[in-house]
Design a protein around this motif. Structure first.
Motif, mmCIF file in Angstrom:
data_model
loop_
_atom_site.group_PDB
_atom_site.id
_atom_site.type_symbol
_atom_site.label_atom_id
_atom_site.label_comp_id
_atom_site.label_asym_id
_atom_site.label_seq_id
_atom_site.Cartn_x
_atom_site.Cartn_y
_atom_site.Cartn_z
ATOM 1 N N VAL A 99 0.841 -1.191 0.000
ATOM 2 C CA VAL A 99 0.000 0.000 0.000
ATOM 3 C C VAL A 99 0.879 1.245 0.000
ATOM 4 C CG1 VAL A 99 -1.801 1.258 1.257
ATOM 5 C CG2 VAL A 99 -1.812 -1.237 1.239
ATOM 6 N N GLN A 100 0.492 2.211 -0.828
ATOM 7 C CA GLN A 100 1.207 3.477 -0.889
ATOM 8 C C GLN A 100 0.236 4.618 -0.664
ATOM 9 O OE1 GLN A 100 3.002 3.195 -4.816
ATOM 10 N NE2 GLN A 100 4.946 2.617 -3.857
ATOM 11 N N ARG A 101 0.773 5.783 -0.349
ATOM 12 C CA ARG A 101 -0.038 6.978 -0.135
ATOM 13 C C ARG A 101 0.623 8.152 -0.840
ATOM 14 N NH1 ARG A 101 2.691 10.204 3.079
ATOM 15 N NH2 ARG A 101 4.297 9.325 4.414
ATOM 16 N N LEU A 102 -0.161 9.173 -1.096
ATOM 17 C CA LEU A 102 0.390 10.394 -1.674
ATOM 18 C C LEU A 102 1.011 11.245 -0.573
ATOM 19 C CD1 LEU A 102 -2.503 11.423 -4.093
ATOM 20 C CD2 LEU A 102 -0.315 10.389 -4.699
ATOM 21 N N PRO A 103 2.073 11.982 -0.869
ATOM 22 C CA PRO A 103 2.613 12.939 0.109
ATOM 23 C C PRO A 103 1.533 13.959 0.481
ATOM 24 C CG PRO A 103 4.144 12.633 -1.705
ATOM 25 C CD PRO A 103 2.864 11.948 -2.097
ATOM 26 N N ALA A 104 1.672 14.591 1.639
ATOM 27 C CA ALA A 104 0.639 15.467 2.197
ATOM 28 C C ALA A 104 0.156 16.550 1.233
ATOM 29 C CB ALA A 104 1.147 16.105 3.490
ATOM 30 N N GLU A 105 1.050 17.309 0.665
ATOM 31 C CA GLU A 105 0.623 18.409 -0.208
ATOM 32 C C GLU A 105 -0.031 17.901 -1.485
ATOM 33 O OE1 GLU A 105 3.596 21.395 -0.824
ATOM 34 O OE2 GLU A 105 3.951 21.612 1.320
ATOM 35 N N GLU A 106 0.511 16.834 -2.033
ATOM 36 C CA GLU A 106 -0.054 16.274 -3.262
ATOM 37 C C GLU A 106 -1.440 15.691 -2.998
ATOM 38 O OE1 GLU A 106 3.067 16.189 -2.360
ATOM 39 O OE2 GLU A 106 4.112 16.978 -4.116
ATOM 40 N N HIS A 107 -1.625 15.065 -1.819
ATOM 41 C CA HIS A 107 -2.950 14.541 -1.487
ATOM 42 C C HIS A 107 -3.954 15.679 -1.320
ATOM 43 C CE1 HIS A 107 -5.620 11.682 1.046
ATOM 44 N NE2 HIS A 107 -5.949 11.679 -0.221
ATOM 45 N N TYR A 108 -3.503 16.780 -0.721
ATOM 46 C CA TYR A 108 -4.374 17.946 -0.565
ATOM 47 C C TYR A 108 -4.803 18.487 -1.931
ATOM 48 C CZ TYR A 108 -6.103 22.487 0.857
ATOM 49 O OH TYR A 108 -6.888 23.605 1.041
ATOM 50 N N ILE A 109 -3.861 18.607 -2.839
ATOM 51 C CA ILE A 109 -4.202 19.085 -4.180
ATOM 52 C C ILE A 109 -5.185 18.121 -4.841
ATOM 53 C CG2 ILE A 109 -3.283 19.499 -6.507
ATOM 54 C CD1 ILE A 109 -0.780 20.654 -5.101
ATOM 55 N N TYR A 110 -4.964 16.813 -4.677
ATOM 56 C CA TYR A 110 -5.896 15.825 -5.224
ATOM 57 C C TYR A 110 -7.300 16.017 -4.631
ATOM 58 C CZ TYR A 110 -8.304 11.523 -6.189
ATOM 59 O OH TYR A 110 -9.255 10.634 -6.575
ATOM 60 N N ILE A 111 -7.386 16.231 -3.313
ATOM 61 C CA ILE A 111 -8.684 16.444 -2.661
ATOM 62 C C ILE A 111 -9.364 17.684 -3.234
ATOM 63 C CG2 ILE A 111 -9.811 17.009 -0.465
ATOM 64 C CD1 ILE A 111 -7.503 15.411 0.897
ATOM 65 N N MET A 112 -8.593 18.755 -3.423
ATOM 66 C CA MET A 112 -9.160 19.990 -3.980
ATOM 67 C C MET A 112 -9.655 19.777 -5.407
ATOM 68 S SD MET A 112 -9.138 22.313 -1.654
ATOM 69 C CE MET A 112 -9.274 23.866 -2.522
ATOM 70 N N LEU A 113 -8.869 19.082 -6.219
ATOM 71 C CA LEU A 113 -9.292 18.826 -7.599
ATOM 72 C C LEU A 113 -10.502 17.894 -7.644
ATOM 73 C CD1 LEU A 113 -5.819 18.553 -9.314
ATOM 74 C CD2 LEU A 113 -7.514 20.365 -9.641
ATOM 75 N N HIS A 114 -10.583 16.959 -6.699
ATOM 76 C CA HIS A 114 -11.745 16.074 -6.634
ATOM 77 C C HIS A 114 -12.999 16.874 -6.252
ATOM 78 C CE1 HIS A 114 -13.677 12.207 -6.470
ATOM 79 N NE2 HIS A 114 -14.248 12.566 -5.349
ATOM 80 N N LEU A 115 -12.853 17.805 -5.311
ATOM 81 C CA LEU A 115 -13.956 18.699 -4.957
ATOM 82 C C LEU A 115 -14.397 19.491 -6.190
ATOM 83 C CD1 LEU A 115 -15.701 20.357 -2.810
ATOM 84 C CD2 LEU A 115 -13.751 21.904 -2.786
ATOM 85 N N LEU A 116 -13.429 20.005 -6.922
ATOM 86 C CA LEU A 116 -13.724 20.775 -8.133
ATOM 87 C C LEU A 116 -14.499 19.929 -9.145
ATOM 88 C CD1 LEU A 116 -13.337 23.335 -9.863
ATOM 89 C CD2 LEU A 116 -11.159 22.359 -10.603
ATOM 90 N N LYS A 117 -14.070 18.677 -9.325
ATOM 91 C CA LYS A 117 -14.761 17.763 -10.255
ATOM 92 C C LYS A 117 -16.235 17.630 -9.875
ATOM 93 C CE LYS A 117 -15.186 12.905 -10.794
ATOM 94 N NZ LYS A 117 -14.677 11.606 -10.462
ATOM 95 N N HIS A 118 -16.505 17.419 -8.579
ATOM 96 C CA HIS A 118 -17.897 17.269 -8.142
ATOM 97 C C HIS A 118 -18.648 18.593 -8.221
ATOM 98 C CE1 HIS A 118 -18.059 13.094 -7.089
ATOM 99 N NE2 HIS A 118 -16.870 13.199 -6.519
#
Length: 163
Positions: A99-118
């Motif tokens: 299992v892997q995870r995104l680094p903190a800042e990259e995960h935050y950007i992903y969350i923001m872009l996912h919010l934008l998508k919705h």
């Protein structure tokens, strides 16, 4: 892990963050192997190999989504290039072999872009806003130059059109 399952840890109490499914980011070359493994463990493929996301269900209703790459709808070439690079920066999750995870800042950007998508597509609700609040509250980050080149561009361009 992505989205809800990964965000539970940043809430004051993990049980405050409900999860409708389990989301995982995987490399395209792992798709077939993951499919075989999940099917061998009793998951039924509801959607497989017809896009960037595979969906599986257990008989009890548990849903697992396998994301083949990180993409955002209607984004600029700069944002798309950033997302492609994002896929390559995952870090190992402590205590897990595969299992892997995104680094903190990259995960935050992903969350923001996912919010934008919705926000642009189906709409979004309070949970998305709470996710951002909880993540920022628990995850120390500096405002770095790549934030300015990704989030405002995506948010300003697409949200302005929608609003």
């Amino acid at each position: 892990p992505l989205k809800g399952f990964a965000l539970k840890r940043v809430y004051p109490k993990p049980e405050l963050r409900s999860v409708g499914d389990l989301d995982f980011l995987c490399h395209a070359e792992q798709r077939e192997k993951i499919h075989g493994c999940l099917c061998a463990y009793g998951y039924r493929a509801a959607k497989y190999d017809c896009g960037d996301e595979d969906t599986y269900y257990l008989p009890n209703g548990i849903c697992v989504e396998i994301h083949i790459g990180v993409r955002a709808d209607a984004c600029s070439p700069e944002t798309e290039a950033y997302l492609i690079a994002l896929e390559k920066c995952a870090l190992p999750c402590e205590g897990f072999r595969f299992v892997q995870r995104l680094p903190a800042e990259e995960h935050y950007i992903y969350i923001m872009l996912h919010l934008l998508k919705h926000f642009i597509g189906k709409g979004t609700g309070l949970r998305s806003i709470l996710d951002i609040w909880a993540y920022r509250r628990q995850t120390p980050m500096d405002e770095t130059p790549h934030w300015a080149s990704i989030l405002p561009e995506a948010a300003c361009t697409e949200m302005r059109k929608t609003v």
